[in-house]
Design a protein around this motif. Structure first.
Motif, PDB file in Angstrom:
ATOM      1  N   LEU A  82     -55.456 -29.971  -3.619  1.00 27.82           N
ATOM      2  CA  LEU A  82     -55.655 -30.194  -5.053  1.00 27.82           C
ATOM      3  C   LEU A  82     -54.502 -29.575  -5.813  1.00 27.82           C
ATOM      4  O   LEU A  82     -54.139 -28.418  -5.587  1.00 27.82           O
ATOM      5  CB  LEU A  82     -56.957 -29.533  -5.528  1.00 27.82           C
ATOM      6  N   ILE A  83     -53.889 -30.355  -6.701  1.00 28.35           N
ATOM      7  CA  ILE A  83     -52.860 -29.825  -7.586  1.00 28.35           C
ATOM      8  C   ILE A  83     -53.397 -29.955  -8.996  1.00 28.35           C
ATOM      9  O   ILE A  83     -53.714 -31.070  -9.440  1.00 28.35           O
ATOM     10  CB  ILE A  83     -51.522 -30.566  -7.418  1.00 28.35           C
ATOM     11  N   ASP A  84     -53.493 -28.825  -9.686  1.00 24.95           N
ATOM     12  CA  ASP A  84     -54.117 -28.802 -11.016  1.00 24.95           C
ATOM     13  C   ASP A  84     -55.441 -29.579 -11.006  1.00 24.95           C
ATOM     14  O   ASP A  84     -55.694 -30.420 -11.874  1.00 24.95           O
ATOM     15  CB  ASP A  84     -53.170 -29.368 -12.083  1.00 24.95           C
ATOM     16  N   ASP A  85     -56.252 -29.298 -10.004  1.00 26.62           N
ATOM     17  CA  ASP A  85     -57.592 -29.877  -9.859  1.00 26.62           C
ATOM     18  C   ASP A  85     -57.639 -31.379  -9.575  1.00 26.62           C
ATOM     19  O   ASP A  85     -58.714 -31.973  -9.598  1.00 26.62           O
ATOM     20  CB  ASP A  85     -58.477 -29.561 -11.088  1.00 26.62           C
ATOM     21  N   SER A  86     -56.464 -32.008  -9.329  1.00 20.35           N
ATOM     22  CA  SER A  86     -56.499 -33.433  -8.972  1.00 20.35           C
ATOM     23  C   SER A  86     -56.033 -33.623  -7.534  1.00 20.35           C
ATOM     24  O   SER A  86     -55.159 -32.894  -7.064  1.00 20.35           O
ATOM     25  CB  SER A  86     -55.545 -34.255  -9.843  1.00 20.35           C
ATOM     26  N   THR A  87     -56.593 -34.632  -6.878  1.00 21.77           N
ATOM     27  CA  THR A  87     -56.071 -34.980  -5.561  1.00 21.77           C
ATOM     28  C   THR A  87     -54.882 -35.920  -5.768  1.00 21.77           C
ATOM     29  O   THR A  87     -54.727 -36.514  -6.827  1.00 21.77           O
ATOM     30  CB  THR A  87     -57.116 -35.723  -4.705  1.00 21.77           C
ATOM     31  N   LEU A  88     -54.060 -36.038  -4.752  1.00 20.13           N
ATOM     32  CA  LEU A  88     -52.884 -36.895  -4.885  1.00 20.13           C
ATOM     33  C   LEU A  88     -53.260 -38.373  -4.949  1.00 20.13           C
ATOM     34  O   LEU A  88     -52.460 -39.214  -5.343  1.00 20.13           O
ATOM     35  CB  LEU A  88     -51.915 -36.655  -3.731  1.00 20.13           C
ATOM     36  N   ASP A  89     -54.507 -38.677  -4.565  1.00 20.15           N
ATOM     37  CA  ASP A  89     -54.974 -40.066  -4.655  1.00 20.15           C
ATOM     38  C   ASP A  89     -54.901 -40.569  -6.098  1.00 20.15           C
ATOM     39  O   ASP A  89     -54.796 -41.756  -6.351  1.00 20.15           O
ATOM     40  CB  ASP A  89     -56.425 -40.183  -4.160  1.00 20.15           C
ATOM     41  N   ASP A  90     -54.975 -39.617  -7.052  1.00 18.62           N
ATOM     42  CA  ASP A  90     -54.945 -40.015  -8.471  1.00 18.62           C
ATOM     43  C   ASP A  90     -53.520 -40.232  -8.978  1.00 18.62           C
ATOM     44  O   ASP A  90     -53.319 -40.703 -10.099  1.00 18.62           O
ATOM     45  CB  ASP A  90     -55.604 -38.932  -9.345  1.00 18.62           C
ATOM     46  N   VAL A  91     -52.519 -39.843  -8.151  1.00 17.46           N
ATOM     47  CA  VAL A  91     -51.128 -39.946  -8.610  1.00 17.46           C
ATOM     48  C   VAL A  91     -50.603 -41.342  -8.287  1.00 17.46           C
ATOM     49  O   VAL A  91     -50.618 -41.766  -7.133  1.00 17.46           O
ATOM     50  CB  VAL A  91     -50.248 -38.885  -7.914  1.00 17.46           C
ATOM     51  N   GLU A  92     -50.154 -42.059  -9.323  1.00 18.54           N
ATOM     52  CA  GLU A  92     -49.707 -43.432  -9.118  1.00 18.54           C
ATOM     53  C   GLU A  92     -48.353 -43.506  -8.409  1.00 18.54           C
ATOM     54  O   GLU A  92     -48.172 -44.233  -7.460  1.00 18.54           O
ATOM     55  CB  GLU A  92     -49.584 -44.146 -10.466  1.00 18.54           C
ATOM     56  N   ASN A  93     -47.390 -42.720  -8.922  1.00 18.00           N
ATOM     57  CA  ASN A  93     -46.034 -42.755  -8.375  1.00 18.00           C
ATOM     58  C   ASN A  93     -45.654 -41.367  -7.867  1.00 18.00           C
ATOM     59  O   ASN A  93     -45.275 -40.482  -8.637  1.00 18.00           O
ATOM     60  CB  ASN A  93     -45.080 -43.226  -9.479  1.00 18.00           C
ATOM     61  N   LEU A  94     -45.766 -41.184  -6.562  1.00 16.10           N
ATOM     62  CA  LEU A  94     -45.585 -39.858  -5.979  1.00 16.10           C
ATOM     63  C   LEU A  94     -44.141 -39.360  -6.115  1.00 16.10           C
ATOM     64  O   LEU A  94     -43.903 -38.172  -6.338  1.00 16.10           O
ATOM     65  CB  LEU A  94     -46.026 -39.885  -4.508  1.00 16.10           C
ATOM     66  N   ASP A  95     -43.157 -40.277  -6.011  1.00 12.65           N
ATOM     67  CA  ASP A  95     -41.755 -39.858  -6.176  1.00 12.65           C
ATOM     68  C   ASP A  95     -41.510 -39.298  -7.575  1.00 12.65           C
ATOM     69  O   ASP A  95     -40.866 -38.269  -7.738  1.00 12.65           O
ATOM     70  CB  ASP A  95     -40.810 -41.045  -5.950  1.00 12.65           C
ATOM     71  N   LYS A  96     -42.043 -39.996  -8.561  1.00 12.71           N
ATOM     72  CA  LYS A  96     -41.877 -39.558  -9.949  1.00 12.71           C
ATOM     73  C   LYS A  96     -42.605 -38.221 -10.155  1.00 12.71           C
ATOM     74  O   LYS A  96     -42.075 -37.299 -10.777  1.00 12.71           O
ATOM     75  CB  LYS A  96     -42.448 -40.633 -10.880  1.00 12.71           C
ATOM     76  N   PHE A  97     -43.791 -38.126  -9.597  1.00  6.52           N
ATOM     77  CA  PHE A  97     -44.567 -36.888  -9.691  1.00  6.52           C
ATOM     78  C   PHE A  97     -43.763 -35.714  -9.135  1.00  6.52           C
ATOM     79  O   PHE A  97     -43.663 -34.650  -9.740  1.00  6.52           O
ATOM     80  CB  PHE A  97     -45.882 -37.047  -8.921  1.00  6.52           C
ATOM     81  N   ARG A  98     -43.132 -35.937  -7.968  1.00  4.99           N
ATOM     82  CA  ARG A  98     -42.331 -34.860  -7.364  1.00  4.99           C
ATOM     83  C   ARG A  98     -41.127 -34.533  -8.232  1.00  4.99           C
ATOM     84  O   ARG A  98     -40.812 -33.360  -8.458  1.00  4.99           O
ATOM     85  CB  ARG A  98     -41.834 -35.277  -5.979  1.00  4.99           C
ATOM     86  N   GLN A  99     -40.433 -35.558  -8.726  1.00  4.46           N
ATOM     87  CA  GLN A  99     -39.218 -35.308  -9.506  1.00  4.46           C
ATOM     88  C   GLN A  99     -39.546 -34.499 -10.769  1.00  4.46           C
ATOM     89  O   GLN A  99     -38.761 -33.659 -11.198  1.00  4.46           O
ATOM     90  CB  GLN A  99     -38.522 -36.628  -9.867  1.00  4.46           C
ATOM     91  N   GLU A 100     -40.713 -34.755 -11.344  1.00  3.94           N
ATOM     92  CA  GLU A 100     -41.064 -34.069 -12.597  1.00  3.94           C
ATOM     93  C   GLU A 100     -41.688 -32.691 -12.378  1.00  3.94           C
ATOM     94  O   GLU A 100     -41.660 -31.848 -13.272  1.00  3.94           O
ATOM     95  CB  GLU A 100     -42.040 -34.939 -13.403  1.00  3.94           C
ATOM     96  N   ASN A 101     -42.277 -32.478 -11.211  1.00  5.56           N
ATOM     97  CA  ASN A 101     -43.068 -31.255 -11.052  1.00  5.56           C
ATOM     98  C   ASN A 101     -42.595 -30.279  -9.983  1.00  5.56           C
ATOM     99  O   ASN A 101     -42.974 -29.113 -10.009  1.00  5.56           O
ATOM    100  CB  ASN A 101     -44.521 -31.617 -10.710  1.00  5.56           C
ATOM    101  N   ILE A 102     -41.807 -30.770  -9.023  1.00  9.17           N
ATOM    102  CA  ILE A 102     -41.535 -29.957  -7.844  1.00  9.17           C
ATOM    103  C   ILE A 102     -40.039 -29.845  -7.589  1.00  9.17           C
ATOM    104  O   ILE A 102     -39.315 -30.836  -7.668  1.00  9.17           O
ATOM    105  CB  ILE A 102     -42.209 -30.589  -6.591  1.00  9.17           C
TER     106      ILE A 102
END
Ligand SMILES: Nc1ncnc2c1ncn2[C@@H]1O[C@H](COP(=O)(O)OP(=O)(O)O)[C@@H](O)[C@H]1O
Ligand SMILES: [Mg+2]
Length: 206
Positions: free
Chosen positions: A59-79
């Motif tokens: 869980l990242i900030d209480d959400s599972t990654l299943d809720d993340v639409e674009n994982l590459d974008k998520f990584r670029q913005e957060n990690i």
């Protein structure tokens, strides 16, 4: 901010992580310690979304990654990621290496970031024209440029002497003071002095 519950992982039929649960809060510097082969890199890859565990929940900030639409974008913005090998591009200079990773609205911050890391004067040099310690600082700048919520570093000082290792740890601590969460996997115990939480891994268990 990150919570894993009952994570296990297999490579083929070899089990390398056993029922791992842990929590990482904001503004922590977490030190993942353990001998070579104990499972640090595998756990770090799972925590950083690069590897999907065989079982268990992330869980990242209480959400599972299943809720993340674009994982590459998520990584670029957060990690931000830092590895033992710097993975800088040899035909781009220091500035260009960071610009390549930067989101458009962050490119204006490159020079001030280089200045904070003490490497502004290296801006137009190429990776093979600077020292190993300097290259790792550039890799750190690249990880920080998008102001990620969290940085994952896997053996970031594995190729550095103790003086340069200390500089890297101090810069990671500075990132934590500036509001970034940092997770470092390393067999170097020197970072323990800077850590808020130490997790020791033995044979795939904590
Ligand atoms: N991609 C892979 N395929 C198969 N086995 C792997 C792979 N990566 C790691 N392993 C094995 O998993 C175990 C844990 O490795 P790793 O997570 O790299 O530990 P550490 O980072 O603590 O050295 C080791 O036995 C290693 O050989
Ligand atoms: Mg490793």
């Amino acid at each position: 901010m990150i919570k894993v519950s009952n994570i296990s992982h297999f490579y083929g039929d070899e089990q390398v992580l056993y029922d791992i649960s842990l929590e990482i809060k904001e503004d922590e510097l977490v030190f993942l310690s353990g001998d070579s082969g104990s499972g640090k890199s595998t756990l770090l890859s799972i925590l950083s979304t690069l590897l999907k565990p065989s079982s268990g929940e992330l869980l990242i900030d209480d959400s599972t990654l299943d809720d993340v639409e674009n994982l590459d974008k998520f990584r670029q913005e957060n990690i931000g990621f830092v590895f033992q090998f710097h993975y800088l591009i040899n035909y781009l200079n220091v500035y260009e290496n960071i610009a390549l990773a930067a989101l458009d609205d962050k490119k204006k911050n490159i020079n001030s970031l280089l200045e904070n890391l003490g490497i502004l004067e290296l801006s137009s040099r190429y990776p093979n024209e600077i020292s190993g310690g300097q290259r790792q600082r550039v890799a750190l700048a690249r990880a920080l440029i998008n102001e990620p919520k969290i940085i994952f570093a896997d053996e970031p000082t594995g190729s550095l002497d103790s003086k340069n290792s200390k500089i890297v740890y101090e810069l990671l601590s500075l990132a934590v003071k500036n509001g970034t969460t940092v997770v470092v996997a390393s067999h170097d115990m020197q970072i323990q002095d800077h850590a808020t939480q130490t997790i020791r891994m033995i044979d795939g268990k904590i």
